[in-house]
Write an enzyme that holds these catalytic residues in place. Structure first.
Site, PDB file in Angstrom:
ATOM      1  N   HIS A 183      57.549 104.831 -89.522  1.00 56.29           N
ATOM      2  CA  HIS A 183      57.269 103.579 -90.241  1.00 56.29           C
ATOM      3  C   HIS A 183      56.220 103.910 -91.295  1.00 56.29           C
ATOM      4  CE1 HIS A 183      58.309 101.942 -86.193  1.00 56.29           C
ATOM      5  NE2 HIS A 183      58.740 100.881 -86.822  1.00 56.29           N
ATOM      6  N   GLU A 225      68.852  97.429 -86.459  1.00 59.55           N
ATOM      7  CA  GLU A 225      68.630  97.773 -85.045  1.00 59.55           C
ATOM      8  C   GLU A 225      68.527  96.495 -84.215  1.00 59.55           C
ATOM      9  OE1 GLU A 225      65.592 100.749 -84.306  1.00 59.55           O
ATOM     10  OE2 GLU A 225      65.091  99.801 -82.383  1.00 59.55           O
ATOM     11  N   ASP A 257      68.633 105.153 -80.957  1.00 59.61           N
ATOM     12  CA  ASP A 257      67.244 105.335 -80.547  1.00 59.61           C
ATOM     13  C   ASP A 257      67.268 105.691 -79.071  1.00 59.61           C
ATOM     14  OD1 ASP A 257      65.973 105.084 -82.928  1.00 59.61           O
ATOM     15  OD2 ASP A 257      64.978 103.185 -82.496  1.00 59.61           O
ATOM     16  N   ASP A 273      60.340  96.052 -72.841  1.00 62.59           N
ATOM     17  CA  ASP A 273      60.795  97.253 -73.533  1.00 62.59           C
ATOM     18  C   ASP A 273      59.856  98.402 -73.173  1.00 62.59           C
ATOM     19  OD1 ASP A 273      62.196  98.741 -75.354  1.00 62.59           O
ATOM     20  OD2 ASP A 273      61.279  97.851 -77.127  1.00 62.59           O
ATOM     21  N   ASP A 289      60.577 101.699 -73.259  1.00 61.89           N
ATOM     22  CA  ASP A 289      60.762 102.898 -74.089  1.00 61.89           C
ATOM     23  C   ASP A 289      60.572 104.202 -73.318  1.00 61.89           C
ATOM     24  OD1 ASP A 289      61.354 101.528 -76.476  1.00 61.89           O
ATOM     25  OD2 ASP A 289      59.242 101.246 -76.936  1.00 61.89           O
ATOM     26  N   ASP A 321      62.952 107.215 -79.607  1.00 63.21           N
ATOM     27  CA  ASP A 321      62.067 106.043 -79.675  1.00 63.21           C
ATOM     28  C   ASP A 321      61.586 105.803 -78.244  1.00 63.21           C
ATOM     29  OD1 ASP A 321      60.736 103.739 -80.126  1.00 63.21           O
ATOM     30  OD2 ASP A 321      62.361 102.697 -81.165  1.00 63.21           O
TER      31      ASP A 321
HETATM   32  C1  XUL Z   1      60.859  98.306 -81.424  1.00 66.08           C
HETATM   33  C2  XUL Z   1      61.620  99.435 -81.971  1.00 66.08           C
HETATM   34  C3  XUL Z   1      61.164  99.952 -83.283  1.00 66.08           C
HETATM   35  C4  XUL Z   1      62.268 100.333 -84.216  1.00 66.08           C
HETATM   36  C5  XUL Z   1      61.793 100.696 -85.592  1.00 66.08           C
HETATM   37  O1  XUL Z   1      61.282  97.865 -80.195  1.00 66.08           O
HETATM   38  O2  XUL Z   1      62.553  99.926 -81.363  1.00 66.08           O
HETATM   39  O3  XUL Z   1      60.314 101.018 -83.063  1.00 66.08           O
HETATM   40  O4  XUL Z   1      63.017 101.391 -83.714  1.00 66.08           O
HETATM   41  O5  XUL Z   1      61.054  99.699 -86.181  1.00 66.08           O
HETATM   42 CO    CO Z   2      63.904 101.526 -81.810  1.00 67.09          CO
END
Ligand code: XUL
Ligand code: CO
Length: 452
Positions: free
Chosen positions: A117, A248, A312, A323, A325, A355
């Site tokens: 980003h 996304e 991702d 979330d 991740d 991600d």
């Molecule tokens: C948020 C997410 C972000 C996007 C990019 O949940 O997945 O990191 O991948 O903005």
């Molecule tokens: Co993402």
């Protein structure tokens, strides 16, 4: 020896941060009998699978926001993770040193791509113009580091969700001034991603959604979002960028209801507004589970409609409702995902972007490496299993057999849309009650288990 800056941290020589922790200059391939956490067990980048190397099929990417900026925050506590290269400031020197560390990390890991980003890599300035200058300064260095390491940009994206400016959304903000600010920020990200040779540009609608229907005109907000994306398409053509544009999906978090709920919702949005030729979809399996589907659902769904652009590569924790991740580790999930990627002939120009973040409790520097190594291994294992599954063809033949009644005769006419309701009535009058056919889920699972 490090070349010191004013903060007392090395800016140019960053290798020592990893050397000091015993991280090898290049993570080796150890093979499946290895028990070394700092070696690959399945990911052998040059191994050929179905005519292409693992490196080409998997197109792994490290994400900057989790791997370089993650400190282990959660809603109940602050950071737990400290990195030795951080000087505690949000300054440009720190940003540049961090970028050098990122490329050193990726080089050692052996990943071909990175994602970012705008606000991960450079601090935000007091004005839009100042933020642009800060970003340019970091991107100058990223261009150099890309060419010295051979690591490429998979995608760039704009952070349109962290500052208070975007609390009511960016392109779906009820205030046109905020919309304009977001558009100007995206313009800059499009330029720098183009300059970095980014192969994709991603839009995750961080706060594009609503908290309450009482204060929200949902149709107007979606019309605005489409107008925003049309401006993006026009500017992409104007600057001669060739990257793939991606949306996304995510169903909730941070807003109660996000507009880009899941793959099918996004496909419907793109088709409604005539944008489906300009955008594909970046699927994040943890977002898919938040939408109430299994982790692989949206990958399959997007692919079947020719809309899977990138992944991702992460997963959630089934019994937690947010979330998380996590790095994907389950070969059942990666096999099904890689089967889908193989079936569509690859994921390029997209990739498998991690991600994903180390757990808040995984505070050691080596955990950064080990997390990615096990994630890469999980997908490499999935790739090999999926290739064998397709090669042998048993499971695909079992699926085709379930639909055999549509392959000929009256069923074929039904599938091709040539039959009428009256003909169906006549067919049933002649053939009576359909015989019961087992779905045989357990049989499918027993075969799938032999590959995954
Ligand atoms: C948020 C997410 C972000 C996007 C990019 O949940 O997945 O990191 O991948 O903005
Ligand atoms: Co993402």
């Amino acid at each position: 020896m490090s070349i010191q800056d004013g903060q007392g941290k090395g800016t140019l020589d960053v290798a020592h941060y990893f050397d000091d922790e015993g991280i090898p200059a290049k993570i080796p391939y150890g093979g499946t009998s290895s028990r070394n956490p700092l070696a690959f067990k399945y990911y052998d980048e040059n191994q050929i699978v179905r005519g292409k190397s693992m490196r080409e099929w998997l197109r792994f990417s490290v994400c900057y926001w989790h791997t370089m900026r993650g400190v282990g925050l959660d809603p109940f506590g602050g950071g737990t993770i400290s990195r030795p290269w951080e000087d505690g400031t949000d300054g440009l020197e720190n940003a540049k040193r961090r970028l050098r560390v990122a490329f050193e990390f990726m080089k050692r890991l052996g990943v071909p791509f990175w994602t970012f980003h705008d606000r991960d890599i450079a601090p935000e300035g007091a004005t839009l113009a100042e933020s642009g200058k800060l970003l340019d300064a970091v991107v100058d260095l990223a261009v150099e580091l890309q060419s010295s390491t051979g690591i490429s940009c998979l995608w760039g994206t704009a952070n349109l969700f962290s500052t208070r400016r975007y609390m009511n959304g960016a392109s779906t903000n009820p205030d046109a001034h905020v919309f304009a600010y977001a558009a100007a920020q995206v313009k800059k990200v499009m330029e720098v991603t183009h300059r970095l040779g980014g192969q994709n540009l991603v839009f995750w609608g961080g706060r594009e959604g609503y908290q309450s229907l009482l204060n929200t005109d949902v149709r107007q907000e979606l019309d605005h979002m489409a107008a925003f994306f049309r401006m993006v398409v026009a500017y992409k053509a104007k600057i001669g960028a060739t990257y793939q544009l991606l949306l996304e999906p995510k169903p909730k978090e941070p807003t109660a209801h996000q507009y880009d709920y899941d793959a099918q919702t996004v496909i419907c949005f793109l088709k409604t507004y005539g944008l489906d030729k300009d955008f594909k979809i970046n699927i994040e399996p943890n977002h898919t589970t938040l939408a109430g589907h299994c982790a692989e659902h949206d990958v399959v769904m997007a692919s079947k409609f020719g809309m899977l652009g990138s992944i991702d590569a992460n997963t959630g924790v089934a019994h937690l409702g947010w979330d998380t991740d996590c790095f994907m580790a389950d070969p059942q999930q990666t096999t099904l995902i890689m089967k889908t990627v193989l079936e569509q002939g690859g994921i390029a120009p997209g990739g498998l972007n991690f991600d994903a973040k180390v757990r808040r409790e995984s505070t050691a520097l080596e955990d950064m490496f080990i997390a990615h190594i096990q994630g890469m291994d999980a997908f490499a294992k999935g790739l090999v299993g999926a290739a064998a599954l397709l090669e042998e063809g048993l499971l695909p033949r079992m699926v085709a057999a379930r639909y055999a009644s549509y392959a000929e005769g009256f069923g074929k006419r039904l599938a091709e849309g040539q039959a009428s309701l009256e003909e169906c009535e006549a067919f049933v009058a002649e053939h009576g009650e359909p015989r019961q056919v087992s779905g045989s889920q357990e049989k499918f699972q027993s075969i799938f288990n032999t590959y995954a």
